[in-house]
Scaffold this motif. Structure first.
Motif, PDB file in Angstrom:
ATOM      1  N   GLN A 157       0.818  -1.221   0.000  1.00 51.60           N
ATOM      2  CA  GLN A 157       0.000   0.000   0.000  1.00 51.60           C
ATOM      3  C   GLN A 157       0.847   1.263   0.000  1.00 51.60           C
ATOM      4  OE1 GLN A 157      -3.360   2.052  -0.509  1.00 51.60           O
ATOM      5  NE2 GLN A 157      -3.265  -0.181  -0.442  1.00 51.60           N
ATOM      6  N   ILE A 158       2.086   1.186   0.475  1.00 51.01           N
ATOM      7  CA  ILE A 158       2.916   2.394   0.546  1.00 51.01           C
ATOM      8  C   ILE A 158       3.893   2.488  -0.628  1.00 51.01           C
ATOM      9  CG2 ILE A 158       2.707   2.366   3.056  1.00 51.01           C
ATOM     10  CD1 ILE A 158       5.680   1.597   3.200  1.00 51.01           C
ATOM     11  N   LEU A 159       3.761   1.614  -1.614  1.00 50.29           N
ATOM     12  CA  LEU A 159       4.629   1.647  -2.787  1.00 50.29           C
ATOM     13  C   LEU A 159       3.936   2.310  -3.957  1.00 50.29           C
ATOM     14  CD1 LEU A 159       6.136  -1.974  -2.688  1.00 50.29           C
ATOM     15  CD2 LEU A 159       7.178   0.142  -1.820  1.00 50.29           C
ATOM     16  N   MET A 160       4.722   3.003  -4.787  1.00 53.99           N
ATOM     17  CA  MET A 160       4.221   3.619  -6.023  1.00 53.99           C
ATOM     18  C   MET A 160       5.201   3.267  -7.141  1.00 53.99           C
ATOM     19  SD  MET A 160       3.624   7.674  -7.020  1.00 53.99           S
ATOM     20  CE  MET A 160       2.110   7.888  -6.090  1.00 53.99           C
ATOM     21  N   PHE A 161       4.720   2.563  -8.163  1.00 53.58           N
ATOM     22  CA  PHE A 161       5.560   2.171  -9.297  1.00 53.58           C
ATOM     23  C   PHE A 161       5.086   2.843 -10.572  1.00 53.58           C
ATOM     24  CE2 PHE A 161       6.366  -2.133  -7.076  1.00 53.58           C
ATOM     25  CZ  PHE A 161       7.427  -1.599  -6.376  1.00 53.58           C
ATOM     26  N   GLY A 189      10.354   8.349   7.808  1.00 54.84           N
ATOM     27  CA  GLY A 189       9.040   8.973   7.928  1.00 54.84           C
ATOM     28  C   GLY A 189       8.271   9.127   6.637  1.00 54.84           C
ATOM     29  N   ASN A 190       8.813   8.637   5.515  1.00 52.31           N
ATOM     30  CA  ASN A 190       8.060   8.684   4.263  1.00 52.31           C
ATOM     31  C   ASN A 190       6.861   7.748   4.324  1.00 52.31           C
ATOM     32  OD1 ASN A 190       9.729  10.358   2.190  1.00 52.31           O
ATOM     33  ND2 ASN A 190      11.253   9.035   3.174  1.00 52.31           N
ATOM     34  N   ASP A 191       5.764   8.150   3.686  1.00 50.34           N
ATOM     35  CA  ASP A 191       4.551   7.335   3.661  1.00 50.34           C
ATOM     36  C   ASP A 191       4.346   6.633   2.323  1.00 50.34           C
ATOM     37  OD1 ASP A 191       3.654   8.211   6.317  1.00 50.34           O
ATOM     38  OD2 ASP A 191       3.376  10.151   5.340  1.00 50.34           O
ATOM     39  N   ILE A 192       4.886   7.198   1.257  1.00 42.81           N
ATOM     40  CA  ILE A 192       4.818   6.567  -0.059  1.00 42.81           C
ATOM     41  C   ILE A 192       6.222   6.545  -0.636  1.00 42.81           C
ATOM     42  CG2 ILE A 192       3.959   6.758  -2.428  1.00 42.81           C
ATOM     43  CD1 ILE A 192       1.382   7.919  -1.367  1.00 42.81           C
ATOM     44  N   ILE A 193       6.620   5.392  -1.150  1.00 44.67           N
ATOM     45  CA  ILE A 193       7.943   5.190  -1.722  1.00 44.67           C
ATOM     46  C   ILE A 193       7.800   5.035  -3.223  1.00 44.67           C
ATOM     47  CG2 ILE A 193      10.063   3.844  -1.613  1.00 44.67           C
ATOM     48  CD1 ILE A 193       9.174   5.017   1.108  1.00 44.67           C
ATOM     49  N   ILE A 194       8.455   5.915  -3.990  1.00 41.82           N
ATOM     50  CA  ILE A 194       8.310   5.898  -5.455  1.00 41.82           C
ATOM     51  C   ILE A 194       9.490   5.186  -6.102  1.00 41.82           C
ATOM     52  CG2 ILE A 194       8.166   7.304  -7.540  1.00 41.82           C
ATOM     53  CD1 ILE A 194       6.962   9.519  -5.930  1.00 41.82           C
ATOM     54  N   SER A 195       9.182   4.365  -7.095  1.00 41.11           N
ATOM     55  CA  SER A 195      10.203   3.806  -7.977  1.00 41.11           C
ATOM     56  C   SER A 195       9.720   3.956  -9.414  1.00 41.11           C
ATOM     57  CB  SER A 195      10.452   2.324  -7.669  1.00 41.11           C
ATOM     58  OG  SER A 195      11.312   1.760  -8.649  1.00 41.11           O
TER      59      SER A 195
END
Length: 570
Positions: free
Chosen positions: A57-61, A332-338
């Motif tokens: 849920q906290i990942l963004m691809f 403290g990041n809520d969304i991690i972008i790759s």
């Protein structure tokens, strides 16, 4: 007596259970669309999630092809991926973008909690416009700074985001509120509103308000400020050697404006501040910056989102991609972008899932991030103003380009035009028989120029002019100088250091030289007093070229001001 104590304890236990149920009051079959208070529903859902669902849920691809890959679809269907990002690699077909968003959202809705995706992009305006095709190519932030009007910022945010909303994109990584304090900046430049912290804060706040009114979540970036470096964190980790007092009274000022206005998201930058974080930890991976400063000291309550974790500025410091992701979560990041979709069993996934199972504090942090993401989604998707979950690709061209936006961006470009040097040729009306040459790399430059000066000739040169005399570009530049000999007036476009050096070859040519500067104005602030007239327009948008030639030909009086402090270039 013993029996009485047992009964008392049982009543107390039942009361505790009753109170616990009352706190949520949410049955086990509830999903995202169930009608409960946002905070309680977000908590209930995250408590029922598996470790895999929480972390996904906290990942963004992002996806690299024209359509999402089978791998990205698997992440959404099988793992419950929380967010996707539309990068600018294959977005010319905006109908296909809308269709892809619709497909991904339907896949997300097929999972047990029916949690929709955040779908993000970088549509800052001006130079950075990831969704291309028929979307508006606007004058950009520095043009807004040159006009100085908050309503230009508001309506830029409104019309830019109203277009991408039609595609089902619900989050925009804009506004950029980095200060343009390092004139050698290669990555910020005209993406900035200017160098004054208060002005940038006011304009950033207005842009964000326009975005929210258009139904798209804005994101302030790049915290705590990317403007005071010439390096690009895509390639290496920039170091900004300032103390905390300077940071607080300069870089953080615009973010403070936006936090006070309840900005829903902030992007953390891969930036090192060695005087503040002595071991050089990037702000994006630093608990001091994100938790202590942004959350606790500045009071930010929204989502903290990393910049792309595939950038070398993050991964090189951490030593590996999976370790960088771990550090980003713990900071403290809520969304991690790759920008690249990870393989299903990449170390980034397996190592962090294992850490959730062995380090309780890490799992708690992941769960907290997932709860924040879901609560933000609940507030957004259950509001009266959000992007469509399932955009209709057959109706895209009813909204893009935005018809009202076209009129606005034309006017905004005119308000931005700044006169750096006003010469005898301003306004420029060719004399009878005067030979005029328009030189540059953009077709819209020639189209707008010839519409005002139909007898002018044009000279097209490359985007990438270099100083090396052995290559074709040098030959191209020499040709320009040679061709200019046959003209009385040369109107030349300058947009970087290379084109500035080419224009300077006309310095002692005896020709009347009119310079039309776009992008960053710093290249004409250095040494162009010899030119007859210098106008600044800040982007290669057709709106900006129309406004530049409109001002040059006397159609209106330009009143924009270069939004850089004079101390920076004097």
């Amino acid at each position: 007596m013993f029996f009485k104590k047992i009964v008392t304890l049982l009543f107390a236990a039942c009361a505790a259970v009753s109170v616990g149920f009352a706190k949520t009051g949410i049955p086990s079959d509830a999903d995202f669309w169930s009608d409960y208070p946002d905070d309680e529903l977000a908590t209930a859902l995250t408590e029922r999630m598996t470790d895999e669902e929480l972390f996904a849920q906290i990942l963004m691809f992002g996806w690299a092809g024209a359509e999402p890959s089978d791998l990205l679809n698997s992440w959404v269907i099988d793992r419950g991926l929380g967010s996707v990002k539309v990068f600018g690699w294959n977005t010319d077909d905006i109908r296909l973008v809308a269709k892809s968003v619709k497909t991904l959202q339907k896949e997300a809705a097929s999972r047990r909690f029916r949690i929709p995706l955040f779908v993000a992009t970088d549509q800052e305006g001006g130079w950075i416009r990831h969704v291309k095709g028929e979307t508006s190519d606007t004058p950009g932030n520095m043009a807004i700074g040159a006009s100085g009007y908050a309503f230009d910022a508001y309506y830029s945010g409104f019309y830019i985001n109203r277009e991408i909303r039609a595609l089902g994109i619900n989050m925009n990584f804009a506004p950029t509120v980095d200060l343009y304090t390092n004139l050698d900046s290669s990555v910020i430049g005209p993406r900035s509103f200017g160098s004054d912290p208060v002005t940038v804060g006011i304009l950033g706040e207005a842009f964000a308000a326009g975005s929210m009114d258009a139904g798209v979540i804005p994101t302030a970036k790049h915290f705590p400020g990317h403007g005071d470096t010439s390096l690009d964190s895509h390639g290496r980790l920039p170091q900004i050697d300032i103390d905390f007092s300077t940071l607080q009274n300069r870089e953080l000022v615009p973010f403070r404006y936006l936090i006070d206005a309840d900005i829903p998201a902030v992007m953390s930058g891969h930036l090192s501040f060695p005087q503040i974080e002595s071991d050089g930890t990037p702000a994006s991976l630093s608990k001091k910056f994100l938790t202590d400063i942004l959350r606790n000291r500045m009071g930010f309550k929204g989502l903290i989102i990393t910049d792309d974790m595939m950038m070398n500025g993050a991964t090189l410091f951490a030593g590996s991609f999976h370790r960088a992701v771990t550090m980003a979560v713990e900071a403290g990041n809520d969304i991690i972008i790759s920008s690249t979709t990870a393989n299903l069993y990449d170390n980034m996934w397996t190592r962090n899932i294992e850490r959730m199972r062995t380090v309780p504090e890490f799992k708690e942090r992941v769960q907290d991030a997932a709860r924040r993401v879901i609560e933000a989604k609940l507030k957004y998707f259950k509001s009266d103003n959000h992007a469509p979950l399932y955009p209709d690709e057959t109706k895209i061209y009813e909204s893009i380009p935005d018809k009202e936006g076209v009129k606005f961006f034309t006017e905004q470009a005119c308000r931005s035009i700044s006169v750096y040097k006003r010469g005898e040729a301003f306004p420029f009306v060719p004399k009878e028989g005067e030979r005029v040459l328009i030189a540059g790399p953009f077709l819209s430059l020639f189209n707008e120029g010839r519409s005002r000066y139909p007898r002018a000739d044009v000279f097209h040169f490359s985007y990438e002019l270099k100083q090396d005399k052995s290559n074709f570009d040098s030959w191209n530049a020499e040709s320009l100088a040679y061709v200019a000999r046959g003209y009385d007036t040369v109107i030349i476009n300058v947009y970087d250091r290379h084109t500035a050096s080419i224009a300077k070859r006309l310095r002692n040519s005896g020709k009347k030289v009119i310079v039309l500067s776009i992008m960053s104005p710093v290249y004409v602030l250095e040494d162009f007093d010899w030119a007859d007239t210098v106008l600044c327009g800040y982007s290669y948008s057709s709106y900006s070229f129309a406004a530049l030639f409109g001002a040059l030909s006397g159609e209106f009086v330009p009143r924009g001001e270069i939004p850089l402090g004079k101390h920076l270039f004097n």
